[in-house]
Design a protein around this motif. Structure first.
Motif, short mmCIF file in Angstrom:
data_model
loop_
_atom_site.label_atom_id
_atom_site.label_comp_id
_atom_site.label_asym_id
_atom_site.label_seq_id
_atom_site.Cartn_x
_atom_site.Cartn_y
_atom_site.Cartn_z
N GLU A 111 48.27 46.11 37.78
CA GLU A 111 49.27 45.46 38.63
C GLU A 111 48.86 45.53 40.10
O GLU A 111 49.00 44.56 40.85
N ARG A 125 45.83 45.69 41.17
CA ARG A 125 44.68 44.78 41.35
C ARG A 125 45.15 43.34 41.55
O ARG A 125 44.60 42.61 42.38
N ASP A 126 46.17 42.96 40.78
CA ASP A 126 46.70 41.60 40.92
C ASP A 126 47.22 41.35 42.34
O ASP A 126 47.02 40.29 42.91
N LEU A 127 47.91 42.35 42.89
CA LEU A 127 48.45 42.20 44.26
C LEU A 127 47.31 42.18 45.29
O LEU A 127 47.36 41.42 46.26
N LYS A 143 44.33 41.18 44.90
CA LYS A 143 43.55 39.93 44.83
C LYS A 143 44.06 38.93 45.87
O LYS A 143 43.29 38.19 46.46
N LYS A 144 45.38 38.93 46.08
CA LYS A 144 45.97 38.01 47.07
C LYS A 144 45.46 38.30 48.47
O LYS A 144 45.44 37.44 49.33
N GLU A 145 45.08 39.55 48.69
CA GLU A 145 44.53 39.95 49.99
C GLU A 145 43.00 39.84 49.98
O GLU A 145 42.33 40.40 50.85
N LYS A 146 42.49 39.21 48.96
CA LYS A 146 41.04 39.04 48.78
C LYS A 146 40.30 40.38 48.65
O LYS A 146 39.20 40.56 49.16
N TYR A 187 38.93 42.95 45.76
CA TYR A 187 38.65 42.95 44.31
C TYR A 187 38.13 44.32 43.86
O TYR A 187 36.92 44.55 43.82
N LYS A 192 53.81 49.10 44.82
CA LYS A 192 53.96 48.74 46.23
C LYS A 192 53.40 49.84 47.15
O LYS A 192 52.63 49.55 48.08
#
Lengths: 305, 279
Positions: free
Chosen positions: A202, A204-206, A208-211, A213, A297
């Protein structure tokens, strides 16, 4: 995971006639009932008597049987501690102590049913290995190892129910004592173990939005610790994030940090472990973890800071 | 089981199967004298409890644990009396004299409590209340082979909850191939067992209620011990309650708590040797 454990042990017991299950009055889940019906002589319910559960396992192992002590983690490890230390570890017998519903999984049953110090305790005993599979697939490999290969005692720390599979993303095979890369990334990596790996995905998914990885590593064997792989991790990543459903005392985070100090690691290590504190609440696991400072979070914010 | 010192190569002496009173008496004298002899060189020796179970151990080892396989079917749950087990194992040729002479010494491997992996030692004990659980496991594993698992427990050990966990389990599972002898010397480190825990008595009733066969006997009468084990009710596990005296038969040791652990000086040694010989 408990269903998967029952299925796998039943599967292995068909081939290996030396496998015994010694349970302490645990409600039958999945194939455990089938095991009991099919192999009544190899399923022993000692009742609510964990000390004799371990004694019986030791006696069986002395006669070249492969015994699995099976109950909820706190009762499997804490109540019969001296029996585990003297009968199993001191005598170095191939007994597997299966701690089901470990960590904060049973948080709504309260502090008496949680095991935030189990790995710390199990690791401290000489001869004992500690395995904590992340998901049902890994559990299969761990059970196979304990059924046929292990030469000494193992504390097998497992979840309860409803765990999804994550390790199928990995290209690396499961091997006892080896840290396993699940997802490839760069600059940052997560190291975790047990069902809490779900939160790593979870995060990692968030991220990813911040680029960002991150790689994900799974340290399913807590003892012995795979220091060789840690060396390559130290070389490869500037930031290491460790997440565990276990006390900050003598857990994975402390082990990695102390090895990083020895290895003069230059990067940064962020760790999220349970605090050295009891919370007298009966909330859901997520709430309990939040009290200990563990939430997706909070982890992501700290990484981005 | 892998032994540290070529146990497999050693041959056990042939043992008589029928009870022989004269031989039994002689052996008990021999064992006690050997323990006294070892005590001259070490301080950490549990005299009292070893002397109280000498006849029990003599009977089990000489009449019931005949083959090498059977010798592996014994757990000394009251591990602090290991010296009597070592002395017997020495007599059987499983331990060597020079190994026992190194008892509790640098370079030796035998000590106050039995250690699994040493020749003839099946289980590491010493912490009380561990034996009966392991006995249960071994007996379950040996159910099909019908090998009987023997164990000697102390009466103080009956205060451990774990002993009763295993006792209930053995009775409930009807594990028949178990014989335990309780060395009821009625003296613990601090005080008399019957004084600190009077409601433990009668011990045999407790075992009987849990589905065991249980009988009393004089723990210093080898013949009685032999007969009670030999002609037991084989449809149930047996708990033989052997009434014994701590330190028996040495007058100044008997029922004296100090001799739980102490070694005699030269004068005491001579007196003890004399009293054992005269018995």
């Amino acid at each position: 995971m408990r269903n998967q454990f029952s299925e796998r042990i039943f599967f292995n017991a068909k081939k290996n006639k030396n496998i015994y299950i010694v349970a302490a009055d645990i409600s039958p889940a999945g194939s455990m009932e089938i095991f009991r019906k099919k192999y009544p002589n190899r399923f022993i319910n000692v009742g609510v008597a964990e000390q004799s559960m371990i004694g019986v396992c030791a006696g069986l192992a002395m006669r070249k049987k492969r015994a699995f002590a099976y109950t909820i983690a706190t009762f499997a490890l804490y109540r019969p501690f001296e029996m585990i230390r003297d009968d199993i570890c001191y005598q170095n017998l191939p007994v597997t102590i299966v701690g089901m519903g470990a960590g904060t999984i049973y948080s709504n049953l309260g502090g008496t049913h949680m095991t935030q110090e189990d790995i710390s305790i199990a690791k401290s005993m000489p001869n004992m290995s500690v395995i904590a599979p992340a998901d049902p697939i890994e559990l299969n490999f761990a059970v196979d190892y304990c059924s046929n290969i292990s030469k000494g005692p193992v504390y097998l720390r497992i979840g309860k129910s409803g765990e999804k599979n994550f390790s199928n993303h990995s290209r690396e095979k499961w091997k006892f004592g080896k840290i396993r890369k699940i997802i490839n990334g760069k600059n940052i990596c997560f190291i975790s173990y047990g069902p809490i790996i779900k939160k790593v995905f979870e995060c990692r998914d968030l991220l990813k939005k911040e680029k960002i990885y991150p790689s994900i590593y799974n340290c399913h064997t807590l003892k012995p610790l795979d220091k060789i792989r840690l060396n390559t991790i130290f070389d490869e990543y500037k930031k290491i994030v460790i997440l565990e459903d276990h006390s900050e005392i003598n857990g994975l985070a402390q082990d990695v940090k102390s090895y990083a100090f020895e290895s003069k690691y230059k990067g940064k290590i962020l760790s999220f472990s349970l605090k050295d504190k009891f919370y007298h609440t009966f909330e859901k696991q997520d709430h309990m973890l939040d009290l200990h400072g563990i939430s997706v979070k909070k982890i992501v914010n700290k990484i981005l800071m | 089981m892998e032994y540290r010192l070529g146990y497999k190569k050693q041959v056990c002496k042939k043992i008589m199967t029928n009870y022989n009173k004269k031989l039994s008496l002689e052996r008990c004298k021999k064992y006690r004298k050997r323990i006294l002899e070892i005590s001259k060189n070490v301080s950490a020796l549990h005299f009292g409890g070893s002397f109280s179970c000498t006849e029990i151990m003599e009977v089990i080892y000489n009449y019931f644990l005949k083959s090498k396989i059977e010798k592996d079917c014994f757990i000394l749950s009251k591990g602090h009396s290991s010296i009597i087990q070592y002395v017997i194992l020495e007599e059987k040729g499983i331990l060597k004299k020079k190994q026992l002479d190194m008892y509790c010494k640098k370079g030796g491997f035998l000590g106050v409590h039995p250690d699994r992996g040493n020749p003839g030692i099946n289980a590491s004990t010493g912490s009380l209340g561990h034996g009966l659980g392991m006995v249960a496991g071994e007996a379950i594993a040996e159910r099909s082979s019908k090998n009987v698992i023997y164990s000697v427990l102390s009466d103080g050990e009956l205060q451990e909850g774990s002993t009763w966990e295993a006792a209930i389990l053995i009775g409930a599972m009807k594990i028949k191939n178990i014989v335990i002898v309780i060395d009821n010397n009625n003296l613990q480190s601090l005080e008399e067992t019957s004084k600190s825990h009077p409601n433990l008595y009668p011990i045999k009733k407790k075992f009987q209620n849990f589905g065991w066969s249980s009988v009393d006997c004089n723990g210093h009468n080898s013949e009685e011990i032999y007969k009670k084990i030999k002609y037991r009710d084989k449809s149930k596990p047996l708990a033989l309650i052997a009434k014994t005296i701590k330190g028996y038969p040495v007058s100044y040791m008997m029922n004296e708590p100090i001799w739980h652990y102490r070694s005699p000086d030269k004068k005491d040694y001579i007196k003890a040797m004399k009293e054992i010989e005269e018995k």
